[in-house]
Design a protein around this motif. Structure first.
Motif, short mmCIF file in Angstrom:
data_model
loop_
_atom_site.label_atom_id
_atom_site.label_comp_id
_atom_site.label_asym_id
_atom_site.label_seq_id
_atom_site.Cartn_x
_atom_site.Cartn_y
_atom_site.Cartn_z
N ASN A 135 -21.84 -31.84 -18.58
CA ASN A 135 -20.58 -31.63 -19.32
C ASN A 135 -20.21 -30.15 -19.43
OD1 ASN A 135 -20.60 -34.32 -19.72
ND2 ASN A 135 -20.62 -34.25 -21.96
N LEU A 136 -21.25 -29.29 -19.48
CA LEU A 136 -20.98 -27.87 -19.71
C LEU A 136 -20.22 -27.24 -18.54
CD1 LEU A 136 -24.35 -26.78 -21.37
CD2 LEU A 136 -22.22 -27.48 -22.47
N LYS A 137 -20.20 -27.95 -17.40
CA LYS A 137 -19.44 -27.42 -16.26
C LYS A 137 -17.95 -27.33 -16.57
CE LYS A 137 -22.69 -29.02 -12.78
NZ LYS A 137 -23.31 -27.70 -12.59
N ILE A 138 -17.53 -28.03 -17.61
CA ILE A 138 -16.12 -27.94 -18.01
C ILE A 138 -15.76 -26.52 -18.40
CG2 ILE A 138 -16.25 -28.39 -20.51
CD1 ILE A 138 -14.02 -30.50 -20.04
N PHE A 139 -16.78 -25.73 -18.83
CA PHE A 139 -16.52 -24.35 -19.23
C PHE A 139 -16.46 -23.40 -18.03
CE2 PHE A 139 -18.49 -26.19 -23.08
CZ PHE A 139 -17.43 -26.02 -23.95
N ILE A 140 -16.93 -23.88 -16.86
CA ILE A 140 -16.88 -23.02 -15.67
C ILE A 140 -15.47 -23.08 -15.07
CG2 ILE A 140 -17.84 -22.58 -13.37
CD1 ILE A 140 -20.47 -23.88 -14.40
N SER A 151 -19.75 -29.27 -28.23
CA SER A 151 -19.03 -28.07 -27.82
C SER A 151 -17.76 -28.42 -27.03
CB SER A 151 -19.95 -27.17 -26.98
OG SER A 151 -20.21 -27.77 -25.73
N VAL A 152 -17.78 -29.55 -26.31
CA VAL A 152 -16.62 -29.90 -25.49
C VAL A 152 -15.41 -30.31 -26.34
CG1 VAL A 152 -15.74 -31.39 -23.66
CG2 VAL A 152 -18.06 -30.43 -23.49
N PRO A 153 -15.53 -31.35 -27.21
CA PRO A 153 -14.36 -31.67 -28.05
C PRO A 153 -13.95 -30.50 -28.95
CG PRO A 153 -16.28 -32.98 -28.72
CD PRO A 153 -16.62 -32.33 -27.42
N LEU A 154 -14.92 -29.71 -29.42
CA LEU A 154 -14.58 -28.55 -30.25
C LEU A 154 -13.74 -27.56 -29.47
CD1 LEU A 154 -17.63 -27.45 -32.48
CD2 LEU A 154 -15.40 -28.33 -33.20
N ALA A 155 -14.17 -27.32 -28.20
CA ALA A 155 -13.44 -26.35 -27.37
C ALA A 155 -12.02 -26.84 -27.10
CB ALA A 155 -14.19 -26.15 -26.06
N VAL A 156 -11.86 -28.15 -26.91
CA VAL A 156 -10.50 -28.67 -26.66
C VAL A 156 -9.68 -28.56 -27.93
CG1 VAL A 156 -9.17 -30.72 -26.03
CG2 VAL A 156 -11.30 -30.21 -24.82
N LEU A 157 -10.30 -28.91 -29.08
CA LEU A 157 -9.59 -28.82 -30.36
C LEU A 157 -9.14 -27.38 -30.64
CD1 LEU A 157 -11.36 -30.90 -33.18
CD2 LEU A 157 -9.10 -31.23 -32.21
N LEU A 158 -10.02 -26.43 -30.32
CA LEU A 158 -9.73 -25.02 -30.62
C LEU A 158 -8.89 -24.36 -29.53
CD1 LEU A 158 -13.26 -23.98 -31.96
CD2 LEU A 158 -11.23 -24.52 -33.31
N GLY A 159 -8.55 -25.11 -28.47
CA GLY A 159 -7.71 -24.57 -27.42
C GLY A 159 -8.44 -23.69 -26.43
N ILE A 160 -9.77 -23.67 -26.47
CA ILE A 160 -10.53 -22.87 -25.51
C ILE A 160 -10.47 -23.54 -24.13
CG2 ILE A 160 -12.84 -21.98 -24.94
CD1 ILE A 160 -13.35 -22.08 -28.06
N VAL A 161 -10.55 -24.86 -24.13
CA VAL A 161 -10.39 -25.63 -22.90
C VAL A 161 -9.09 -26.39 -23.02
CG1 VAL A 161 -11.27 -27.58 -21.58
CG2 VAL A 161 -12.85 -25.85 -22.42
N GLU A 162 -8.18 -26.20 -22.01
CA GLU A 162 -6.92 -26.94 -22.11
C GLU A 162 -6.36 -27.26 -20.72
OE1 GLU A 162 -4.43 -24.45 -24.46
OE2 GLU A 162 -4.62 -22.74 -23.13
#
Lengths: 257, 249
Positions: free
Chosen positions: A66-71, A246-257
């Motif tokens: 899942n962490l590859k979503i941050f790459i 970390s994934v749903p948090l990142a989407v909620l916080l707009g880090i991943v969009e």
């Protein structure tokens, strides 16, 4: 004196075994040792521990992936494609490893849930009259006493999660293979994201007890090293759930969009 | 000091039972918990009320008769102590104490606080012994036993069979008792020849009466002898071996 049917020697089986075998039809009586082992409550605990280890190995790998979503979107999409089509290819044909893993996971989940259900029934029967006053627990922590509830939450979550990302039923504009797009589409809804976070916290509580408890059930105990079992379970729960959340948090916080 | 007791009263195994409240007056802090109950019973007899039935024998923490649930804890608030070794200095004037019998399918209530723990005897009968041929007693130290092993076997052997592990377990499981009784023999050379048969038979008998372990450790925390759940892991290991071995039960 009865005549010829009597066995020549005294029956060495325990009364429970004699009673159990007497009631069951002949075809079942000659079952394998594995079935006999699973029939005992202690055997069911072994099955819970082993299937738990299978589940833990899977979710840890799932979390790392899942962490590859941050790459980058391409990174996680390519990873998803590789998992589905090319895992262990060309040793195995396309999708064979995928289906192998799926079958093992389904079998492990079914056994884990069945053993949990059967043991719960046994345990309810073991105390037909409850304590009339409230218990003052000394050692039983929150995680240990809520395993059944966190387990049910996780089970329901697995159903939702498959419907969301594998079958696409609940995913707005679902596109098979577009892992990044589907993840963001689903988790952009704060209600869904909070549900994912809550379910993962329940999984974490489940793991906090389960990852420790499995050592006891499997009989892995060396008094000098036993405190490391607690360290392992806590670390495993925190790292795995931290990674997932970390994934749903990142989407909620707009880090991943 | 003066205390209020809420005691479970049940006339017979089939009676529904209920709590009754009594006043325990003039209680000295030097009394044991059972001496406090004795004094309450003296008063009940004087008042023409049937005294509270509770089990007791040695009153020095070694017979395992006296266990009751005190304020939701097996053997009361003090760790590593049987009910008889609990003293009233643990309490202060005006306290309310609730006393219940052990509750488990394997421990049916006979009367008031007395339960039938003969399910434990069934477990012992099914393997909690070493079969020895008759003859003269062998010389001491004929079989060398490492000191560490002897100590650990003795740790298991401190089990007094009080049933607090079952009473405290949320599942009514007898894992700690059975594990102690299996391990005290399985660890020693004298017990080893019957090791696998013993564990298989004792676990199977245990499962006829009691629940299943969920590793919550409440038994270990409630045990008046503070027996470790390490012995449960040992029993689980031996049980698996008995099921895999060709000569096991």
């Amino acid at each position: 004196m009865s005549t010829t049917q009597q066995p020549p020697r005294a029956d060495s089986r325990t009364p429970a075994e004699q009673q159990a075998t007497a009631k069951r039809p002949a075809a079942v009586r000659y079952s394998t040792w594995a079935f006999e082992f699973y029939r005992s409550a202690l055997g069911k605990k072994y099955v819970m521990a082993i299937t738990g280890v299978i589940g833990m190995a899977y979710i840890f790998g799932h979390m790392i992936g899942n962490l590859k979503i941050f790459i980058s979107p391409e990174s996680i999409d390519a990873y998803g494609e590789w998992l589905r089509e090319s895992l262990l290819y060309p040793i195995l044909p396309h999708q064979v490893a995928l289906w192998g893993i799926r079958l093992v996971l389904i079998a492990a989940l079914v056994l884990h849930v069945h053993a949990a259900y059967a043991l719960t029934v046994i345990n309810r029967r073991a105390r037909p009259v409850k304590y009339q006053t409230s218990r003052d627990y000394i050692a039983a922590d929150f995680a240990a006493r809520t395993m059944r509830w966190t387990g049910i939450i996780v089970l329901l979550f697995i159903g939702y999660h498959l419907a969301d990302f594998t079958w696409g039923w609940f995913n707005p504009g679902f596109e098979r293979g577009s892992v990044y797009r589907n993840a963001v589409a689903s988790l952009s809804n704060p209600v869904v994201a909070l549900f994912y976070i809550t379910a993962n916290l329940a999984l974490g509580v489940h793991l906090y007890h389960g990852a420790w408890s499995l050592f006891q059930s499997l009989g892995v105990s060396r008094p000098r090293f036993n405190r490391w079992r607690r360290v392992f379970a806590t670390a495993f729960a925190v790292v795995t759930i931290g990674g997932f959340i970390s994934v749903p948090l990142a989407v909620l916080l707009g880090i991943v969009e | 000091m003066k205390l209020t007791l809420h005691v479970w009263r049940q006339n017979s195994p089939t009676d529904a039972g209920r709590f009754e409240s009594y006043t325990a007056a003039d209680i000295s802090e030097d009394m044991s918990f059972l001496e406090m109950l004795d004094q309450v019973n003296e008063q009940l007899i004087a008042d023409g009320i049937e005294p509270i039935q509770f089990e007791h024998d040695c009153r020095e923490g070694i017979c395992g008769s006296c266990g009751v649930m005190i304020d939701g804890r097996a053997h009361g608030p003090q760790r590593g102590t049987a009910t008889c070794q609990l003293h009233m200095r643990q309490y202060s004037d005006g306290d309310e104490i609730t006393i219940e019998p052990w509750r488990a399918a394997g421990f049916p209530v006979i009367k008031d606080l007395v339960v039938d723990r003969s399910a434990f005897d069934r477990i012992i009968e099914s393997g909690g012994y070493v079969s020895v041929p008759t003859g003269a007693a062998p010389d001491a130290n004929l079989i060398p036993v490492p000191k560490e092993t002897a100590d650990r076997a003795m740790d298991a052997a401190t089990c007094i069979g009080c049933g607090a592990c079952v009473a405290a377990c949320p599942n009514g499981a007898a894992q700690l008792f059975t594990a102690a009784k299996v391990s005290q023999l399985n660890m020693l050379p004298q017990g080893r020849p019957e090791k696998l048969e013993r564990v298989a038979n004792m676990v199977d008998t245990m499962e006829q009466f009691f629940g299943s372990c969920t590793n919550v450790r409440e038994c270990e925390a409630s045990c008046p002898k503070e027996i470790s759940i390490d012995f449960i892991a040992m029993m689980n290991r031996d049980y698996l071996r008995s099921r895999f071995s060709s000569n096991g039960a």
